[in-house]
Design a protein around this motif. Structure first.
Motif, PDB file in Angstrom:
ATOM      1  N   ASN A  54      37.867  32.411  38.334  1.00 19.71           N
ATOM      2  CA  ASN A  54      38.195  33.835  38.138  1.00 19.71           C
ATOM      3  C   ASN A  54      36.963  34.706  38.403  1.00 19.71           C
ATOM      4  OD1 ASN A  54      36.752  34.242  35.493  1.00 19.71           O
ATOM      5  ND2 ASN A  54      38.310  32.811  34.751  1.00 19.71           N
ATOM      6  N   VAL A 126      28.081  47.579  40.543  1.00 18.14           N
ATOM      7  CA  VAL A 126      29.523  47.329  40.406  1.00 18.14           C
ATOM      8  C   VAL A 126      30.242  48.387  41.239  1.00 18.14           C
ATOM      9  CG1 VAL A 126      31.431  47.012  38.799  1.00 18.14           C
ATOM     10  CG2 VAL A 126      29.080  46.614  38.014  1.00 18.14           C
ATOM     11  N   GLU A 187      44.992  33.865  38.906  1.00 18.15           N
ATOM     12  CA  GLU A 187      43.610  33.946  38.413  1.00 18.15           C
ATOM     13  C   GLU A 187      42.762  33.345  39.525  1.00 18.15           C
ATOM     14  OE1 GLU A 187      42.345  35.156  35.599  1.00 18.15           O
ATOM     15  OE2 GLU A 187      43.962  35.122  34.099  1.00 18.15           O
TER      16      GLU A 187
HETATM   17  C1  LIG Z   1      38.483  42.318  37.168  1.00 15.99           C
HETATM   18  C2  LIG Z   1      37.040  42.486  37.037  1.00 15.99           C
HETATM   19  C3  LIG Z   1      36.169  41.433  36.682  1.00 15.99           C
HETATM   20  C4  LIG Z   1      36.646  40.125  36.150  1.00 15.99           C
HETATM   21  O1  LIG Z   1      37.550  39.441  36.886  1.00 15.99           O
HETATM   22  P1  LIG Z   1      38.573  38.400  36.203  1.00 15.99           P
HETATM   23  O2  LIG Z   1      39.143  37.695  37.398  1.00 15.99           O
HETATM   24  O3  LIG Z   1      39.573  39.184  35.441  1.00 15.99           O
HETATM   25  O4  LIG Z   1      37.789  37.476  35.332  1.00 15.99           O
HETATM   26  C5  LIG Z   1      34.805  41.658  36.736  1.00 15.99           C
HETATM   27  N1  LIG Z   1      34.295  42.853  37.064  1.00 15.99           N
HETATM   28  C6  LIG Z   1      35.083  43.903  37.365  1.00 15.99           C
HETATM   29  C7  LIG Z   1      34.441  45.187  37.736  1.00 15.99           C
HETATM   30  C8  LIG Z   1      36.473  43.762  37.342  1.00 15.99           C
HETATM   31  O5  LIG Z   1      37.243  44.811  37.619  1.00 15.99           O
END
Ligand SMILES: *Cc1c(COP(=O)(O)O)cnc(C)c1O
Length: 378
Positions: A54, A126, A187
């Motif tokens: 994930n 991010v 996932e």
């Molecule tokens: C969705 C998300 C994650 C985590 O991803 P998962 O697959 O839900 O574990 C990490 N960082 C950001 C910015 C996200 O939007």
């Protein structure tokens, strides 16, 4: 109820999953793993790619592959999804929060500069809600200060700066394939890098540290963060449809943008020289006090929404007493509207009409209030 998200599963997903079942290759070995990784590498222009279970395990293994841990500091925006911050803490490092820009919702590079200390080991950019961070500036800052640059691209598949896909600017980058992400495997996640030795380390860490498959020699403390062949099968089918998915999402975003003009809110605009992938169609209200009432009004009219993330420094397990003006401000004003690829443009128009009706009603209430005040003066 119109949901905020639902996956677009109209291609070869079923066929490929059935191939896994028929062949009995349903675990983390099988032909789809390599095909999906190689397709993903081509789509993003990455040097190397490694699939994982994930987006959170992707971040954790990426940080560990760079040997970030105890005593290190990692600079991260407080306005992000919690997994960016949690995984830093899980390595033993300390997240150092920075503020975000109000215009594009991304990390504030001037604040990044201010927060660098002798302990800083990395910057985590991010790319939020489908928009790109200012990667050229972050590259320069990282180079100058000898820091690793990590990109959390969970919300940014299809996002580009010029022709270059996000995730190819830093030392390592991660993606998520959760059910509401632009490409989904149920996932799932992916780690990419231009360097083979970085991805070799990811492969070791995600696979119990075993040097040779089938032989029980473990070279280091490691994890089982592997993706299954079934997930990779879905991922490969999704990748075949990625241009269609991105195109549909762009049309939806433009339709919202056009039909919400003149209202007391801003949409999340594409920045010059970049391609926004519109993971979520976001609106930022001028008046934060109308945010929750608008969400309730949309819900009463059959439209589901999500609020923006709450800043990480407001969560009990990673709280800070520092004040982040922009992050706190945008977090209170943002709403994510239904953004899934198969949302009909007619439905988008209906949603826009509900939003307009809300603001008309609010204005009528203000006017009525003013009229009562006037008559009481008389
Ligand atoms: C969705 C998300 C994650 C985590 O991803 P998962 O697959 O839900 O574990 C990490 N960082 C950001 C910015 C996200 O939007």
């Amino acid at each position: 109820m119109i949901p905020v998200y639902q996956p677009h599963l109209t291609g070869n997903e079923k066929k490929y999953v059935n191939e896994c079942l028929d062949s009995t290759w349903i675990s983390s070995k099988g032909e789809f793993i390599e095909k999906f990784e190689s397709g993903f590498k081509n789509f993003t222009g990455a040097g190397y790619a490694s699939s994982v279970s994930n987006g959170t395990t992707a971040l954790h293994v990426a940080l560990e592959a760079l040997q970030i841990g105890d005593g290190d500091e990692v600079i991260v925006p407080t306005f992000t999804y919690i997994a960016s911050v949690n995984t830093i803490i899980q390595t033993g490092a300390t997240p150092i929060y920075v503020d975000s820009n109000t215009h594009d919702l991304q990390i504030d590079v001037n604040d990044v500069r201010r927060k660098i200390s002798p302990r800083t080991k990395a910057i985590m950019a991010v790319h939020l809600y489908g928009q790109a961070c200012e990667m050229r500036s972050l590259q320069a800052i990282s180079k100058e200060n000898k820091l690793f640059l990590i990109e959390d691209c969970a919300e940014a598949l299809g996002t580009r700066i010029g022709d270059k896909h996000v995730g190819t600017f830093g030392d390592i980058a991660t993606f998520s394939f959760f059910g509401n992400k632009t490409l989904t495997t149920g996932e799932g996640g992916m780690v990419i890098s231009r360097e083979k030795k970085v991805i070799d380390r990811v492969n070791l860490l995600k696979n119990q540290g075993v040097i040779a498959a089938g032989e029980y020699h473990h070279a280091c403390l490691a994890y089982n963060y592997r993706m299954t062949n079934i997930c990779a099968a879905i991922g490969l089918a999704q990748l075949e449809a990625i241009d269609t998915i991105l195109d549909k999402k762009r049309k939806i975003a433009l339709c919202y943008d056009e039909n919400l003009r003149g209202l007391p809110l801003k949409t999340h605009k594409e920045q010059e020289g970049t391609t926004h992938s519109f993971w979520m169609c976001s609106v930022i209200l001028d008046n934060p006090e109308q945010r929750d009432t608008l969400r309730a009004y949309l819900k009463d009219n059959g439209v589901d929404t999500r609020p923006f993330f709450y800043p990480a420094h407001k969560m009990p397990h990673c709280a800070s007493t520092e004040h982040f003006e922009n992050a706190e401000n945008i977090s209170q004003r943002g709403i994510n509207l239904p953004s899934y690829p198969d949302l009909d443009l007619d439905k988008v128009l209906e949603i826009c009409a509900v939003i307009k009706a809300f603001f008309n009603k609010e204005e009528d209430a203000v006017n009525a209030n003013r009229d009562t005040k006037r008559s009481s003066y008389a």
